[in-house]
Design a protein around this motif. Structure first.
Motif, short mmCIF file in Angstrom:
data_model
loop_
_atom_site.label_atom_id
_atom_site.label_comp_id
_atom_site.label_asym_id
_atom_site.label_seq_id
_atom_site.Cartn_x
_atom_site.Cartn_y
_atom_site.Cartn_z
N GLU A 1 -0.78 -15.64 49.33
CA GLU A 1 -0.05 -16.50 48.22
C GLU A 1 1.41 -16.87 48.48
O GLU A 1 1.66 -17.92 48.10
CB GLU A 1 -0.15 -15.80 46.83
N PHE A 2 2.15 -15.92 48.83
CA PHE A 2 3.49 -16.20 49.13
C PHE A 2 3.94 -15.90 50.58
O PHE A 2 3.32 -14.96 51.20
CB PHE A 2 4.37 -15.17 48.15
N ALA A 3 5.13 -16.76 50.91
CA ALA A 3 5.47 -16.57 52.21
C ALA A 3 6.72 -15.65 52.16
O ALA A 3 7.92 -16.04 52.17
CB ALA A 3 6.14 -18.17 52.42
N ILE A 4 6.34 -14.45 52.34
CA ILE A 4 7.25 -13.36 52.17
C ILE A 4 7.92 -12.96 53.44
O ILE A 4 8.82 -12.05 53.59
CB ILE A 4 6.44 -12.16 51.76
N GLU B 1 1.36 -25.22 50.63
CA GLU B 1 0.11 -25.60 50.10
C GLU B 1 -0.30 -25.12 48.67
O GLU B 1 -1.42 -25.82 48.18
CB GLU B 1 -0.96 -25.48 51.24
N LEU B 2 0.30 -23.97 48.33
CA LEU B 2 -0.17 -23.41 46.92
C LEU B 2 0.91 -23.55 45.74
O LEU B 2 0.65 -23.08 44.74
CB LEU B 2 -0.44 -21.90 47.13
N TYR B 3 1.95 -24.16 46.30
CA TYR B 3 3.18 -24.19 45.47
C TYR B 3 3.00 -25.07 44.15
O TYR B 3 2.61 -26.09 44.14
CB TYR B 3 4.44 -24.77 46.15
N ASN B 4 3.41 -24.32 42.69
CA ASN B 4 3.35 -24.95 41.67
C ASN B 4 4.66 -24.91 41.11
O ASN B 4 5.19 -23.95 40.89
CB ASN B 4 2.30 -24.54 40.61
N ASN B 5 5.33 -26.18 40.61
CA ASN B 5 6.76 -26.03 40.36
C ASN B 5 6.65 -25.14 39.17
O ASN B 5 6.07 -25.25 37.99
CB ASN B 5 7.18 -27.59 39.80
N GLY C 1 10.30 -15.15 42.87
CA GLY C 1 10.55 -16.14 43.78
C GLY C 1 10.21 -17.41 43.30
O GLY C 1 9.87 -17.60 41.92
N ASP C 2 10.30 -18.39 44.08
CA ASP C 2 10.22 -19.85 43.50
C ASP C 2 8.79 -20.46 43.88
O ASP C 2 8.15 -20.29 44.99
CB ASP C 2 11.29 -20.63 44.39
N GLY C 3 8.28 -20.83 42.74
CA GLY C 3 6.88 -21.27 42.90
C GLY C 3 5.77 -20.37 42.21
O GLY C 3 5.73 -19.35 42.66
#
Length: 270
Positions: free
Chosen positions: A103-106, A193-197, A230-232
């Motif tokens: 889910e997250f770009a860690i 591709e999974l980012y929501n503001n 995190g952001d998103g």
């Protein structure tokens, strides 16, 4: 695994420790199924639904923190009322990585801290009648004692809010975005591709008390300790949740909680 394992914390009849048998891990998976599938309506893989267990490949390599109610008559497996899944960086590196990477770009955050040891927290759940501040506190004491034992420098993991419409959580998500965003070397984002503001309301429109009140207890617990996010946000459709990434460097834990939990983790073990 086998034999007894050390008590990491105790409050009244409740205690926290790591699972020390496969039977206890199986019982923890049953508690997770009770909460995630039966209560929250998560759509788990067919084998999980058939067995009545929330399980995946990560269970075999993670440590499983338990909350046990000693007042329940029966075996230790029957006394498990809460659980948390713990994955140390060296274990993740030797196997299939961290769960959160779906889910997250860690990776960039980890790469900025090559000298630090990270611990991923996941699959946190507590049976309904035990959802008190005391139980959350005990889970945190277990995480804290475990982190001290393994020389952990930073914890991270997903925190979930119910439902798959981020707009329904506009108030808490906006509060997190405006007040708790991880920056600099700790910055981390949802996968593109999974980012929501999360910036759904202007800062001046966000009432702090109402925003915090609208958050799940676990997320409030992270923030009390000094965590960043995190952001998103990411929608997890299988579990029916909206997830945010929480990052908690040990050095950022507020002094009053360090004093409370104790630098040697002994306060809760007596």
């Amino acid at each position: 695994m086998g034999g007894e394992t050390a008590i990491l914390g105790r409050i009244g009849d409740l205690e926290t420790r790591l699972a020390c048998t496969q039977a206890e891990i199986d019982a923890a998976q049953a508690v997770r199924f009770e909460v995630f599938a039966k209560e929250m309506g998560a759509v788990l893989p067919p084998e999980s639904m058939r067995k009545g267990r929330d399980m995946d490949a990560f269970d075999a390599v993670c440590d499983h923190l338990l909350v046990i109610d000693r007042s329940i008559v029966g075996s230790s497996e029957e006394q498990i009322v809460g659980t948390y899944r713990l994955l140390r960086q060296e274990v993740a590196r030797a196997n299939d990585g961290f769960y959160s990477t779906s889910e997250f770009a860690i990776a960039d955050m980890l790469a900025r801290h090559p000298e630090k040891r990270f611990l991923e927290l996941g699959r946190s759940c507590v049976l309904p009648k035990y959802r008190t501040r005391r139980t959350v506190e005990l889970l945190w004491q277990g995480n804290w004692a475990y982190s001290l034992e393994h020389g952990i420098d930073a914890m991270f993991g997903c925190a979930s809010m119910p439902g798959v419409q981020p707009e329904a959580h506009a108030l808490p998500l906006s509060f997190l975005y405006h007040n708790c965003l991880a920056t600099g070397s700790w910055a981390v984002s949802a996968r593109p591709e999974l980012y929501n503001n999360m910036d759904l309301m202007p800062k001046e429109a966000v009432d702090t008390r109402s925003a915090i009140s609208a958050m799940p207890p676990l997320l409030k617990g992270y923030l009390r300790l000094g965590a960043m996010v995190g952001d998103g946000a990411v929608i997890d459709r299988a579990f029916g949740t909206t997830d945010v990434m929480v990052v908690l460097p040990i050095s950022k834990i507020s002094d009053r909680y360090l004093n409370y939990y104790g630098a040697d983790a002994s306060r809760f073990a007596s």
